[in-house]
Scaffold this active site. Structure first.
Site, PDB file in Angstrom:
ATOM      1  N   ASN A  43      -5.194 -16.676   1.466  1.00 19.18           N
ATOM      2  CA  ASN A  43      -5.815 -16.899   0.152  1.00 19.18           C
ATOM      3  C   ASN A  43      -4.849 -16.824  -1.035  1.00 19.18           C
ATOM      4  O   ASN A  43      -5.172 -17.308  -2.105  1.00 19.18           O
ATOM      5  CB  ASN A  43      -7.015 -15.958  -0.044  1.00 19.18           C
TER       6      ASN A  43
ATOM      7  N   GLU B 117      -2.948  -3.767   3.638  1.00 17.07           N
ATOM      8  CA  GLU B 117      -3.681  -4.131   2.419  1.00 17.07           C
ATOM      9  C   GLU B 117      -4.874  -4.941   2.881  1.00 17.07           C
ATOM     10  O   GLU B 117      -4.727  -6.097   3.285  1.00 17.07           O
ATOM     11  CB  GLU B 117      -2.810  -4.987   1.492  1.00 17.07           C
TER      12      GLU B 117
ATOM     13  N   CYS C  12      -9.215 -11.043  -2.689  1.00 15.67           N
ATOM     14  CA  CYS C  12      -9.553  -9.717  -2.163  1.00 15.67           C
ATOM     15  C   CYS C  12     -10.193  -8.875  -3.260  1.00 15.67           C
ATOM     16  O   CYS C  12     -10.932  -7.940  -2.985  1.00 15.67           O
ATOM     17  CB  CYS C  12      -8.324  -9.024  -1.603  1.00 15.67           C
TER      18      CYS C  12
ATOM     19  N   GLU D 228       1.370  -1.996  -2.846  1.00 22.54           N
ATOM     20  CA  GLU D 228       2.325  -3.097  -3.013  1.00 22.54           C
ATOM     21  C   GLU D 228       2.590  -3.292  -4.498  1.00 22.54           C
ATOM     22  O   GLU D 228       1.920  -2.712  -5.344  1.00 22.54           O
ATOM     23  CB  GLU D 228       1.747  -4.387  -2.419  1.00 22.54           C
TER      24      GLU D 228
HETATM   25  P1  NDP Z   1      -7.303 -12.187   8.581  1.00 24.91           P
HETATM   26  O1  NDP Z   1      -7.405 -10.717   8.781  1.00 24.91           O
HETATM   27  O2  NDP Z   1      -8.184 -13.061   9.385  1.00 24.91           O
HETATM   28  O3  NDP Z   1      -5.799 -12.683   8.890  1.00 24.91           O
HETATM   29  C1  NDP Z   1      -4.682 -12.125   8.218  1.00 24.91           C
HETATM   30  C2  NDP Z   1      -3.431 -12.432   9.030  1.00 24.91           C
HETATM   31  O4  NDP Z   1      -3.449 -11.703  10.261  1.00 24.91           O
HETATM   32  C3  NDP Z   1      -3.290 -13.893   9.427  1.00 24.91           C
HETATM   33  O5  NDP Z   1      -1.942 -14.278   9.366  1.00 24.91           O
HETATM   34  C4  NDP Z   1      -3.794 -13.867  10.850  1.00 24.91           C
HETATM   35  O6  NDP Z   1      -3.371 -14.954  11.604  1.00 24.91           O
HETATM   36  C5  NDP Z   1      -3.195 -12.579  11.343  1.00 24.91           C
HETATM   37  N1  NDP Z   1      -3.781 -12.012  12.568  1.00 24.91           N
HETATM   38  C6  NDP Z   1      -4.982 -12.290  13.132  1.00 24.91           C
HETATM   39  N2  NDP Z   1      -5.171 -11.517  14.234  1.00 24.91           N
HETATM   40  C7  NDP Z   1      -4.068 -10.732  14.357  1.00 24.91           C
HETATM   41  C8  NDP Z   1      -3.659  -9.726  15.290  1.00 24.91           C
HETATM   42  N3  NDP Z   1      -4.433  -9.350  16.301  1.00 24.91           N
HETATM   43  N4  NDP Z   1      -2.458  -9.136  15.103  1.00 24.91           N
HETATM   44  C9  NDP Z   1      -1.667  -9.477  14.056  1.00 24.91           C
HETATM   45  N5  NDP Z   1      -2.003 -10.429  13.155  1.00 24.91           N
HETATM   46  C10 NDP Z   1      -3.188 -11.047  13.298  1.00 24.91           C
HETATM   47  O7  NDP Z   1      -7.492 -12.458   7.009  1.00 24.91           O
HETATM   48  P2  NDP Z   1      -7.668 -13.838   6.238  1.00 24.91           P
HETATM   49  O8  NDP Z   1      -6.436 -14.666   6.421  1.00 24.91           O
HETATM   50  O9  NDP Z   1      -8.981 -14.449   6.526  1.00 24.91           O
HETATM   51  O10 NDP Z   1      -7.658 -13.317   4.708  1.00 24.91           O
HETATM   52  C11 NDP Z   1      -8.769 -12.835   4.056  1.00 24.91           C
HETATM   53  C12 NDP Z   1      -8.808 -11.318   4.091  1.00 24.91           C
HETATM   54  O11 NDP Z   1      -7.618 -10.799   3.503  1.00 24.91           O
HETATM   55  C13 NDP Z   1      -9.954 -10.761   3.250  1.00 24.91           C
HETATM   56  O12 NDP Z   1     -10.541  -9.686   3.940  1.00 24.91           O
HETATM   57  C14 NDP Z   1      -9.265 -10.273   1.985  1.00 24.91           C
HETATM   58  O13 NDP Z   1      -9.966  -9.263   1.318  1.00 24.91           O
HETATM   59  C15 NDP Z   1      -7.957  -9.792   2.548  1.00 24.91           C
HETATM   60  N6  NDP Z   1      -6.952  -9.710   1.506  1.00 24.91           N
HETATM   61  C16 NDP Z   1      -6.528  -8.481   1.076  1.00 24.91           C
HETATM   62  C17 NDP Z   1      -5.631  -8.362   0.025  1.00 24.91           C
HETATM   63  C18 NDP Z   1      -5.149  -7.028  -0.430  1.00 24.91           C
HETATM   64  O14 NDP Z   1      -4.071  -6.971  -1.047  1.00 24.91           O
HETATM   65  N7  NDP Z   1      -5.847  -5.932  -0.205  1.00 24.91           N
HETATM   66  C19 NDP Z   1      -5.119  -9.558  -0.662  1.00 24.91           C
HETATM   67  C20 NDP Z   1      -5.615 -10.811  -0.122  1.00 24.91           C
HETATM   68  C21 NDP Z   1      -6.492 -10.865   0.933  1.00 24.91           C
HETATM   69  P3  NDP Z   1      -4.370 -16.187  11.821  1.00 24.91           P
HETATM   70  O15 NDP Z   1      -4.737 -16.687  10.455  1.00 24.91           O
HETATM   71  O16 NDP Z   1      -3.519 -17.137  12.535  1.00 24.91           O
HETATM   72  O17 NDP Z   1      -5.551 -15.663  12.573  1.00 24.91           O
END
Ligand code: NDP
Length: 475
Positions: free
Chosen positions: A132, A230, A264, A444
């Site tokens: 995102n 995060e 987020c 962060e």
């Molecule tokens: P996901 O948790 O689905 O994915 C995040 C990353 O983790 C992706 O690169 C994903 O790969 C990877 N991933 C998936 N499964 C695993 C695993 N088992 N081990 C290691 N890595 C893995 O999040 P989204 O991409 O859908 O993002 C949205 C989420 O992120 C929301 O919950 C949002 O709130 C949060 N977010 C938090 C922020 C913060 O700073 N607190 C900032 C921005 C977003 P793949 O996509 O290939 O599955």
């Protein structure tokens, strides 16, 4: 093979990427490790110069990068520009830190003795990022990790590989040794392989709470490493009866429907004093219904698509659950089609009235343009509802009373609190992160953002020429 598509027109392919298999992950880690040995010997001010140059490259490429953000994740133009600007700002901030203190000097209890701390690189760090903020979030991790002297393997979301590649290309154009910053593409398996790799010494993860838990468990099972998380939020905006409702209106629209509710920190709950709820809901519905939903490349668009069909289905499911639990759809509540955007995954800005704090929509992250209005009687109940969820990223309070505002700052259990501003809008030189299940205590951005990528080393220098014993001599 990963195929990245434009969420506004899924038939339009942004790029195809090979999934990095186990061997490719091995090569990436080995390359990063080998390059890191040289990088660690480069003095921090010289590392900082490279980061500064990356910022300049990104500034030159801003329009091109922003366009890629729009076509790969569906952000409207100004928001895509903001995503890239955040990375440029982060480069500037981190570059400045290269000449700032890396440690502290302490007095010692024995004479002719000096104590100080310094920071040393962790080694190879794995950076796993969501889709995102496909340029900004990699920058939040890559630049501090570089400044701290690490080698990097970046694993972006499978939904935003093109932005990650463009980001890494800018790093290399700025002068980063090509092997130092590696990128691997793939699904969860690729990220998981990194989290358990014996050479990877730190994992910095941003994503959902569920995936963050898996990352922490994998990393814990396979050895000691730094893990910073995060994760998601369920951000609330509190509106007290004395609030400036015009200001609330602007803040709530931007907070809830900006980036189609996929930040987020998006405002997901509007916790409103009952005395002003009816007036506010009426005004919000009028304005939300007038927002232009459409192609994010079009300048007049206010709200672009959500990321994919799975997200659309999830958001629809939450609205249905809310209605079945007794809430009412005050506006939106459905997927919409947009001319010229065949198959685009658009969801109308949605306001749910009559939501209770116990409803699913009030407790779980929706990650879409849905705002749940929860009516309360006064300050104390408002704070209780804000804190009733198990995540704690961002919150906002609108009031004209300074005492209520500052009491709320004290009582709200989130990592970020805004007063008379929406829950979104972080600046890169202040710490960013959340409490409860939103994270694991790291922050962060800001100076704190560098800590997760370095180890503190404590150094004692005894220049007395004799054995001196702390806690024993002179006692
Ligand atoms: P996901 O948790 O689905 O994915 C995040 C990353 O983790 C992706 O690169 C994903 O790969 C990877 N991933 C998936 N499964 C695993 C695993 N088992 N081990 C290691 N890595 C893995 O999040 P989204 O991409 O859908 O993002 C949205 C989420 O992120 C929301 O919950 C949002 O709130 C949060 N977010 C938090 C922020 C913060 O700073 N607190 C900032 C921005 C977003 P793949 O996509 O290939 O599955």
């Amino acid at each position: 093979m990963i195929t990245s598509v434009n969420p506004a027109r899924p038939a339009e392919i942004v790029g195809r990427y090979d999934v990095s298999d186990f061997d490719a992950v091995e090569v990436a880690v080995a390359n990063a490790a080998s390059a890191q040995r040289h990088w660690a010997r480069v003095p921090p001010p010289a590392r900082a110069e490279v980061i500064g140059r990356i910022g300049e490259v990104m500034r030159e490429r801003k329009a091109e990068l922003a366009r890629l953000v729009t076509i790969e994740v569906g952000k409207i133009g100004v928001e895509a520009g903001g995503d890239v600007q955040e990375a440029i700002d982060m480069a500037g901030f981190v570059a400045g830190q290269g000449r700032a203190s890396f440690g502290d000097v302490h007095p010692c209890e024995l004479p002719d003795k000096l104590g100080f701390t310094t920071r040393q690189p962790v080694g190879v760090v794995a950076l796993i990022t969501p889709w995102n903020f496909p340029v900004a979030i990699p920058s939040w991790k890559v630049f501090p990790a570089l400044l701290a002297g690490n080698g990097i393997v970046l694993k972006p979301s499978e939904l935003a590989p093109a932005c990650a590649d463009a980001f890494v290309a800018a790093c290399r154009a700025g002068g980063v040794p090509p092997e130092l910053v590696q990128v691997v593409h793939g699904h969860g398996d690729t990220g998981s392989a990194l989290c358990s790799h014996p050479v990877v010494r730190a994992v910095s993860f941003t994503g959902s709470v569920a995936t963050g838990r898996r990352v922490a468990m994998t990393a814990a099972e396979t050895g000691p490493r730094l893990v910073s998380l995060e994760l998601g939020g369920k951000n609330a905006m509190v509106v007290l009866a004395d609030a400036d409702l015009d200001l609330v209106l602007e803040g709530a629209l931007f907070g809830a429907f900006g980036t189609a509710g996929q930040r987020c920190t998006s405002t997901s709950r509007l916790i409103v004093d009952r005395a002003v709820a009816e007036t506010l809901i009426g005004a919000l519905v009028d304005r939300a219904a007038a927002l232009a939903i459409g192609d994010p490349l079009d300048d007049i668009t206010d709200v672009g698509p959500v990321i994919d069909a799975r997200a659309l289905e999830r958001i629809e499911g939450y609205v249905e659950a809310a209605v079945s639990q007794g809430a009412a759809v005050a506006c939106g509540g459905r997927a919409v089609t947009v001319d010229g955007c065949d198959g685009g995954t658009f969801f109308a800005p949605t306001i749910l009235a009559g939501v209770r704090a116990s409803h699913r929509v009030a407790r779980e992250e929706i990650f879409g343009p849905v705002l749940s209005v929860i009516e309360v009687d006064g300050f104390d109940e408002a704070i209780e509802v804000v804190n009733s969820v198990d995540v704690g990223l961002s919150a906002a309070i609108y009031t004209r009373d300074v005492n209520s505002a500052l009491r709320a700052v004290d009582l709200i259990d989130t990592g970020i609190v805004y007063v008379n501003a929406p829950t979104i809008g972080a600046e890169i030189h202040l710490p960013f992160g959340g409490t409860k299940h939103t994270g694991n205590g790291f922050r962060e951005a800001g100076r704190r953002g560098i800590e997760q990528f370095s180890e503190i080393k404590t150094v004692y220098v005894d220049y007395s020429g004799r054995l001196q014993r702390a806690q024993i001599d002179n006692r």
